[in-house]
Every structure is written in structure tokens, then in C-alpha cells.
Design an enzyme around this catalytic site. Sequence first.
Site, PDB file in Angstrom:
ATOM      1  N   HIS A  22      30.513  76.423 -18.714  1.00 55.78           N
ATOM      2  CA  HIS A  22      31.271  75.174 -18.732  1.00 55.78           C
ATOM      3  C   HIS A  22      31.541  74.764 -20.172  1.00 55.78           C
ATOM      4  CE1 HIS A  22      27.626  72.748 -19.581  1.00 55.78           C
ATOM      5  NE2 HIS A  22      27.029  73.546 -18.715  1.00 55.78           N
ATOM      6  N   ASP A  30      51.918  83.735 -23.754  1.00 57.03           N
ATOM      7  CA  ASP A  30      53.165  84.473 -23.557  1.00 57.03           C
ATOM      8  C   ASP A  30      53.061  85.809 -24.297  1.00 57.03           C
ATOM      9  OD1 ASP A  30      53.914  84.042 -26.302  1.00 57.03           O
ATOM     10  OD2 ASP A  30      54.845  82.140 -25.763  1.00 57.03           O
TER      11      ASP A  30
END
EC number: 5.1.3.29
Length: 140
Positions: A22, A30
Amino acid sequence: MLKTISPLISPTLLKVLAEMGHGDEIIFSDAHFPAHSLGPQVIRADGLSVSDLLRAIIPLFELDSYAPPLVMMAAVEGDTLDPNVEARYRDALSLEAPCPDIVRIDRYAFYERAQKAFAIVITGECAKYGNILLKKGVTP
């Protein structure tokens, strides 16, 4: 074979998602993102869009509920964003629960966050400013 896990999730990506704790962050980038020069582990997902991968991982990945869990790169001054990119990501991330707000930060701040990320997944996404950071949360 494991059941109910999308075939878009490679064994390497599945392992990374499981190893993250966590507060750890992962970038789905991209195809043009400078992932290899930034330092963290790089996972290739050539030919896949960011939104398809988000849709595949979100049933397995709890977003942080204590800090903004979604960050995208803001447009460089004088440039524009395609609102459809964020809309596609929101749709993909809304499969399990309402999508939290997406925070925008400038390019260099995003690169700094990427250097500290647990991993960067390079996709085949060609959309300009098509990078998104996810912060892992605690499972309920």
C-alpha cells in the site's frame, strides 16, 4: 492457469501487482514515455492501450483511499489535452467503484514521481499525455 485473470495481464505484471504494497505507485505509460531512463522496473505491454490494461487490472488492484490515487501529466503551456483520453481512463477505472478524481501535475513533477514508482508499464498507447500513475491502497 489462473481463472478470472485477464489474458492482457502478463505474468510479470501480475507478479509486480502482487508485490506492491500500500502506498506504492505504478505508471501505465504511453509508447513514447522515457521509462527506461527513469530507473524503476519497466514492463513491456506493446500493442495494448492504457485503458484496456486499466480495465484488466482494476478488479485486482485497490486504489489508495487516503491520498489521491490517480495522477496524470498536465499539458505543457501552450499545448492542449484531448479530454477523451482521461474519459477513457475514467471509464476503465469505474468498473469496480466510482473513479476518484484525477490530479494533474506538470511533466517534470510526473517524471520525478515515475523515478520513485515501483514499476512503469510501457504500453502501445499513442495518445498525447496518455500516462497515468496509480497509487495502491489497502484492501478492505
